[in-house]
Design an enzyme around this catalytic site. Structure first.
Site, mmCIF file in Angstrom:
data_model
loop_
_atom_site.group_PDB
_atom_site.id
_atom_site.type_symbol
_atom_site.label_atom_id
_atom_site.label_comp_id
_atom_site.label_asym_id
_atom_site.label_seq_id
_atom_site.Cartn_x
_atom_site.Cartn_y
_atom_site.Cartn_z
ATOM 1 N N CYS A 1 -70.316 4.411 1.094
ATOM 2 C CA CYS A 1 -70.969 4.531 -0.220
ATOM 3 C C CYS A 1 -70.504 5.735 -1.034
ATOM 4 C CB CYS A 1 -72.471 4.614 -0.043
ATOM 5 S SG CYS A 1 -73.100 3.519 1.223
ATOM 6 N N GLU B 1 -83.310 12.170 0.019
ATOM 7 C CA GLU B 1 -82.638 12.734 -1.156
ATOM 8 C C GLU B 1 -83.611 13.574 -1.982
ATOM 9 O OE1 GLU B 1 -80.634 9.874 -3.658
ATOM 10 O OE2 GLU B 1 -79.576 11.465 -4.745
ATOM 11 N N PHE C 1 -73.379 5.735 4.504
ATOM 12 C CA PHE C 1 -73.384 5.351 5.911
ATOM 13 C C PHE C 1 -72.134 5.969 6.527
ATOM 14 C CE2 PHE C 1 -75.925 1.131 5.499
ATOM 15 C CZ PHE C 1 -77.090 1.856 5.437
#
Lengths: 414, 81
Positions: free
Chosen positions: A162, A312, A398
């Site tokens: 990602c 996050e 990931f």
């Protein structure tokens, strides 16, 4: 410190429009590019939603060209053409050994792989077309861009899931900064909405459940009722140039690329850590030589998965302290889906447009926030008239690789 | 009956969108505008059309007539002429 790096052009193929202006206008209006997957295999899938692009290959390529271009390379080439045109770059006037390409992709030519596995395993074909390897290889998109413009500079493909295209853009900045190239076409491309790939994602149990009332609202980052990410496809490419070259040729400088930080959590293949994400943000700030106070907007990684969004949020609080609560943070993935290897590039278009228009795109489909997600996520519609001097784009992958980019207004930076 | 040259001309024009005027017996494949990968692609199409098998070792060609001759040879050997 090295040379400064200007962003002078950008191009995009996305589920929310195939040029930067349409893309950003759609983001600001809170429109969603998520919907029912248009594919002949959709009935056989459990997951029937995705963020697809409206794209007619024959409008961009001759039949003969299409025979050797996977969908991912088609997206990349169209985005690159837009970026080169927007930058007003006359490549014939440049030393093309000083012009390179960096691209990010998660799965490269996933369509070519899927199609040809079907031929071999399902149809028992004993031979395949001669272009399969060349279409499927992860580096194809970057090579196709180099071939299209005869670019002989560094040519690199990054695959860190990602965060791939944030890495590609950040590494391109370093190549220019440290003198290995003067101009880079940098970005990412992804086209993985194939039967086999979606099945594999289903098994990972991170895909959003379809919103029964409105499939387009299925991706709900930071919301209490979020259930996961929505897979998307597309590409974005930027023209990055050594600042002095851009100034000398009178280029329209959209932004200065001032900071890049990356690293790996070094702990788990899927579970992110606050420490790893915060470290990447701090590294980017240090690289940009900016205090955290300079950042006016964060385009969050904001996947809509349970774990990412609260991790996050905690990482942003760790870096920005009390001010985190007054800092606009949005996940545009709520509208364009998760483009994997192209996600950071597409989101960086949102950041460059945000700087240019002094406007912050929203997080959509966030009705009730998760108690663990307590920042200003710009819920609903975008905000105009927000003074922005520098913006941050987060990408957490990931495999654990985090990459954070910081762009600044050229007026502020010069 | 369609000759091998006619069949090849049709396949080249269809597959690669090439002007048939470029295809002459002495024209090299490069002159015609097909590279080595295109040649493999073309050979596969010929194999499918004629139900023959052309071994990899045999695909060394300099011009269009060489390709015609190769295919005619294989057709004769494999009894598909």
């Amino acid at each position: 410190m090295g040379r400064r790096v200007a962003v002078t052009g950008q191009g995009i193929v996305s589920p929310l429009g195939n040029d930067p202006d349409s893309f950003f206008a759609n983001l600001m209006a809170g429109r969603s590019g998520v919907g029912r997957l248009r594919a002949d295999f959709v009935d056989r899938l459990d997951c029937k939603i995705a963020a697809q692009v409206e794209f007619d290959p024959q409008a961009h390529f001759a039949k003969r060209e299409l025979a050797s271009l996977d969908r991912v390379s088609q997206f990349a080439l169209v985005a690159a053409r837009q970026a080169v045109a927007a930058a007003g770059l006359d490549l014939a006037q440049l030393d093309r050994s000083r012009v390179g390409v960096t691209m990010g992709t998660g799965m490269g030519g996933a369509n070519s792989i899927d199609d040809n596995y079907a031929r071999v395993y399902r149809d028992q074909a004993t031979r395949l077309p001669p272009f399969v390897v060349l279409m499927a290889m992860n580096g194809a998109a970057a090579s196709q861009i180099a071939m299209a413009y005869a670019l002989a500079g560094p040519n690199l493909t990054y695959s860190t899931a990602c965060s791939s295209s944030a890495v590609a853009i950040g590494e391109a900045m370093r190549l220019i900064r440290h003198g290995y190239a003067d101009t880079m076409l940098a970005g990412g491309a992804e086209a993985l909405l194939t039967y086999g790939t979606i099945r594999a994602w289903e098994a990972l149990r991170t895909l959003a459940k379809e919103d029964p009332a409105d499939p387009s609202a299925s991706c709900k980052p930071f919301a209490a009722d979020r259930s996961g990410l929505v897979l998307g496809e597309g590409a974005a490419v930027f023209v990055l140039e050594a600042w002095d070259q851009a100034v000398a040729r009178g280029a329209n400088i959209l932004a200065e690329l001032v900071g890049y930080g990356s690293g790996n959590d070094g702990s788990h293949i899927t579970q992110p850590t606050v420490a790893g994400q915060a470290a990447a943000m701090r590294r980017a700030l240090a690289d940009a030589d900016l205090a955290a106070e300079a950042i006016g907007y964060i385009n969050a990684h904001g996947t809509g998965t349970l774990l990412n969004d609260k991790t996050e949020t905690a990482a942003i609080k760790a870096v920005f302290g009390e001010r985190a609560h007054r800092l606009p943070v949005s996940s545009t993935k709520s509208m364009h889906g998760h483009l994997m290897g192209a996600a950071a590039a597409v989101e960086f278009v949102a950041c460059i447009k945000a700087l240019g228009e002094q406007a912050v795109p929203p997080t959509q489909h966030l009705v009730q926030a998760d108690p663990d997600c307590d920042l200003d996520y710009v819920s609903g519609r975008g905000r105009s008239g927000v003074p922005l001097h520098a913006v941050m784009s987060n990408s957490f992958a990931f495999g654990g690789t985090s990459a954070v980019l910081i762009a600044a207004r050229p007026a502020t930076a010069s | 009956m369609t000759t091998t040259a006619e069949l090849l001309t049709r396949l080249i024009c269809e597959k690669f969108e090439i002007d048939p005027a470029k295809i002459t017996p002495q024209a090299t494949l490069e002159d015609i505008g097909i590279d080595s990968l295109d040649t493999f692609d073309l050979v596969f199409a010929v194999e499918d059309e004629l139900d023959i098998k052309i071994e990899n070792d045999n695909v060394k060609l300099s011009n269009f007539q060489d390709l015609v001759d190769l295919i005619d040879r294989v057709r004769a050997q494999q009894g598909k002429a």
